[in-house]
Every structure is written in structure tokens, then in C-alpha cells.
Design an enzyme around this catalytic site. Sequence first.
Site, short mmCIF file in Angstrom:
data_model
loop_
_atom_site.label_atom_id
_atom_site.label_comp_id
_atom_site.label_asym_id
_atom_site.label_seq_id
_atom_site.Cartn_x
_atom_site.Cartn_y
_atom_site.Cartn_z
N GLU A 63 6.07 -12.29 2.97
CA GLU A 63 6.94 -11.13 2.72
C GLU A 63 7.33 -10.36 3.98
OE1 GLU A 63 4.85 -9.98 -1.55
OE2 GLU A 63 4.37 -8.81 0.22
N PRO A 64 8.09 -10.97 4.87
CA PRO A 64 8.47 -10.23 6.07
C PRO A 64 9.57 -9.22 5.80
CG PRO A 64 9.54 -12.38 6.05
CD PRO A 64 8.67 -12.33 4.83
N GLY A 65 9.47 -8.08 6.41
CA GLY A 65 10.54 -7.08 6.33
C GLY A 65 11.02 -6.80 7.74
N ARG A 66 10.15 -6.09 8.49
CA ARG A 66 10.46 -5.72 9.87
C ARG A 66 10.95 -6.90 10.71
NH1 ARG A 66 7.84 -1.65 12.25
NH2 ARG A 66 6.22 -1.83 10.67
N ARG A 89 10.31 7.15 13.31
CA ARG A 89 9.11 6.38 13.66
C ARG A 89 8.31 6.94 14.84
NH1 ARG A 89 9.28 1.70 15.18
NH2 ARG A 89 7.39 0.99 14.15
N TYR A 139 4.58 7.95 13.56
CA TYR A 139 3.40 7.21 13.98
C TYR A 139 3.46 6.71 15.42
CZ TYR A 139 6.06 4.06 10.77
OH TYR A 139 7.02 3.40 10.05
N CYS A 187 15.63 20.18 15.16
CA CYS A 187 14.86 21.36 15.55
C CYS A 187 13.36 21.16 15.34
CB CYS A 187 15.38 22.58 14.82
SG CYS A 187 17.02 22.98 15.39
N TYR A 227 13.14 0.06 9.34
CA TYR A 227 12.46 1.34 9.09
C TYR A 227 13.02 2.51 9.89
CZ TYR A 227 9.18 -1.84 6.85
OH TYR A 227 8.63 -2.82 6.06
C1 LIG Z 1 6.30 -3.19 3.46
C2 LIG Z 1 5.73 -4.39 2.81
C3 LIG Z 1 5.99 -5.66 3.33
C4 LIG Z 1 6.79 -5.88 4.57
O1 LIG Z 1 6.16 -5.41 5.70
P1 LIG Z 1 6.79 -5.68 7.13
O2 LIG Z 1 5.87 -5.05 8.07
O3 LIG Z 1 8.11 -5.02 7.14
O4 LIG Z 1 6.87 -7.14 7.32
C5 LIG Z 1 5.49 -6.75 2.66
N1 LIG Z 1 4.75 -6.60 1.54
C6 LIG Z 1 4.48 -5.39 1.02
C7 LIG Z 1 3.68 -5.30 -0.22
C8 LIG Z 1 4.95 -4.25 1.64
O5 LIG Z 1 4.68 -3.06 1.12
#
Ligand SMILES: *Cc1c(COP(=O)(O)O)cnc(C)c1O
Length: 475
Positions: free
Chosen positions: A331-334, A371, A375, A402, A431
Site C-alpha cells: 500500500e504505497p502512498g508517499r 509537514r 513533524y 501568522c 501529504y
Molecule cells: C497512510 C497509509 C498507507 C500509505 O502510507 P505511505 O507512507 O504514504 O506509503 C498505507 N496503509 C495505511 C493503512 C495507511 O494508513
Amino acid sequence: MVVFGVSLTLQVGELKMDYITCREPRCRQAKTLAMNDLPLADVLPISASLNSDGRLAIQGRDVRGIVEEFGSPLYIYDEATIRWMCREFVENFRQFYPETDIEYSTKAFSNPAVLKVIEDEGLHIDVVTGGELAFALAADFPVEKINFHGNNKTRQELMEAVDVGIGRITIDSFHEIELLNEVAGALGKTQAVNLRLSPSIDPHTHRLTSTGILDSKFGFSIETGDAEKAVDAALSQPNLDVKGLHFHLGSPLFELEPYDEAIEYVCAFAARMKYVHGLDMQEFSPGGGMAIGYLRSKLPPSIEEYAETIANSLRSACRKYGLDEPRMTIEPGRSIVGRAGVAVYTVGGIKRIPGVRTYVSVDGGMGDNIRPALYEAEYEVMSADDPCGEFKGTATIAGKFCESGDVLAKDVKLPDVKPGDLLALPASGAYCVPMASNYNLQTRPAIVMVTEQSDVRLIRRRETYADLLSTAIYE
Ligand SMILES: *Cc1c(COP(=O)(O)O)cnc(C)c1O
């Protein structure tokens, strides 16, 4: 880490060879230059280059020219980088573990144009709210390829998801086991689900982006016995079809070992659940969290390295514990969109405090990229007008919001900049925009995508004052 840097560069180099679809000689030249001469090439989109005017270009398009057309601040996405990352995941994971699906986490950046690319590359997606689901459905994303995550989905959200026939729902709490069973029953359906586990593994990322440790709001803890109770409870619900187990450790993970440890631990748990409760783990997901390069000095492992580690861990754990190899979902997002995006800001006021620091203020900041404030995320910064300019000292890039904490990057090396110059923040594709706010009633920026054909398409228009006023109620 140096080794990672080298392997990343080589991959980009190989890619360059077969990725050039642009037939214009100027463009080809630019791509070659990108690999040799462009500073920060490791953290910029793969099609970034220096153009003949000595400025930053993406897929051959002059960044200053794009900003002159679409305004500032502006987020620019490179289609080629998104497609390349999708293929990196699909090809590398299937090379080591053929039964793999890649599921893009849309919370990293959801946009109809991006979803089209994701669908075209054959990926699945996940959503974490009814809003993200509605967005994906409006883009005609195939509903059977959508997975619903989140630690507190509401009854309404679950109803909407089950009703449209969502592919998977990943259950995160005891409350949700009962609620979802009830919702599915009321709609006369059986819902395919996975259970999110918390494996108590510290992935060594920021405290606020760790999700699989014991002290986390996410998932059923194996350590406390909750995970076993959840398996038992979910298996006994008539309207739930338990497909398998999931965990997500956090993000960004620059180390491979946490995946290895967690996979082994969860597989041992799955084997115990098979004998005690008859759980058949047909599906398994070690989540996402693969890192991208934000800083030149800290580059991530290649996707191939993540794939090899994860696939080998899963295979050997299955062998060790006598499990059939499940279908795997990554499950890649970033890592799909992060490198594809560049934020471009215009320099305004410059404040020099002798012996202390120089603040260079820009026309965006924490409203479009929270971001660093949230963090302590770090970024490289480059002058889009003079990427190769000689460093004349350090500058701290301040936003226009501000809050004293509204700083995008601290003490970065820059050539002399003046008001009106353009600064680019590479690796801004994930993000940033999704977490954007209207703090100070600032309108959120426009977003464009540079296609593989070098067209620049507006994919989200800049907000207007009318947008800001539209939800206000004036008596
Ligand atoms: C956010 C999330 C991801 C993706 O994370 P990345 O750091 O963007 O790869 C995958 N699985 C779950 C359950 C998440 O909450």
C-alpha cells in the site's frame, strides 16, 4: 546509505534509456542534462532538467513559464514520475512475489487526473473517509479495487461503502466489527474484510508517524491479546467474510528490518489463529510506508530492495509456520506521488538579522505544506531560476502564515535571491496539498500536471475568495 544513493541513480539512469518518449531534440537533451548537471536530481521528478536558459524545467517545460501561466504558489506534478513509480512497484514486487497487488493510498494525494494514471497502471487504491471514497467514485475508479481503511469509520461511511460494493474494508476496532456486520446485514450483503493488526514494532520514524507500535490508536494489538479476540469475533459474524490480515508500521520507513520483523511476527500469529480459530489467511498486507528522498543526504532503499525483503520475509515465514502463501497487497502512498510533485513559491520580503539568520519569505507555507511544522519534516530548496547558482550563504524559507513555526526549510544553501525569484521545493507531491488548510483565509494553490507529451494541464484550479465565502453564512 551511499549504496542506496548509487542504486537509485542507476535505476534512474536505466529508466532514462527507455523512457524517452519525447521526440523533440531539445527535450532529449534536457533529460540527459538532468542526470548529469542538475543539482538535487535525486529528489526531483525524473523528467526534471536544466533548460537552455539555465532554469529548472519539468518534462522540458520551463518552470518559470508554467508559473507565469498558472500563478504562484503552484504545485507541479510530473506524470512520468508517477507512472514510473507505479511500474517500479508492480514490476519489482511481482518479480519476487507474483501474487501481489499494489494499492495506492489516495490520502497521499487524491486528484481525478492522478487516479486516472493510477487506474491506467493497474493499481488498486485505498481510502480512509467517505469523502475520499466519493472522490474516487466520481473519478470512476473501479469500486471492487477500493479498500476502506481508517480507525473510526462512521455508520454512514460504512453504509455508503458496502452499498456501492467496495472491494475490501479493513476493520480497525471491536466497535467496527459489530457495526459493519450490522450494516452489511441491513443491506443484505456479505462484506469482504481484513483485520488491521498492531504488531508492536517500532519503525524508527517520527513519533507522530509511527502507527504499528503498542501505544497507537490503530489496529488490534497482538501483544495484548486483542488481535486474537478480534479474529474470533470477526469470524463469527455472519455478514463478514474475513480474507486476511493487515498491518501498517508508519512512514516514511528508511529501514527494511521493521518489515521483516513484523511479517515474521504476524505470520506466527496467523498460524496460531489457523489452528485455534480456523482462520484462513488468503490475503496479507504489510501496508505502505516506503520512503522517498527528501534530502539528498538521506536517500531511501530502492523499491527493489523493499520488494526483495518483504517477499522473502513473507515466503520464509509461511514456510516456517506451515501457511499457504497468501495474496499480498502493498500500500504505497508517499512513494508513488511524493517525488512527482514540486512546490513552487515566489520570494517576497527578505529579512537579514546579522549574525543570526536570513529569512526569505514566500507566498505559501504551512497552509499548503504543514509537514515541517507538524513533524519537523525537512526539504531541499532550489532556485528555479538559477538551480546551478553559486551558494552565497544560508537562508531560512518562511511562509506567509501568522505562526512563527511557519517555516518550510531552515538554513538551506541558496544563491542570492531577490523578490520575484522562484523557489522550488522538490518531493512535495505527498501529504502537502491533501493536508492544506485555509488558515488565515488563504486560498489554496492551483495544481498542474505536466504530461508525458509535455502538455501542462490544470488539474486543480486555484481557490478564489468566492470559494472562501461560499460556506460562510451572512445574515
Ligand atoms: C497512510 C497509509 C498507507 C500509505 O502510507 P505511505 O507512507 O504514504 O506509503 C498505507 N496503509 C495505511 C493503512 C495507511 O494508513
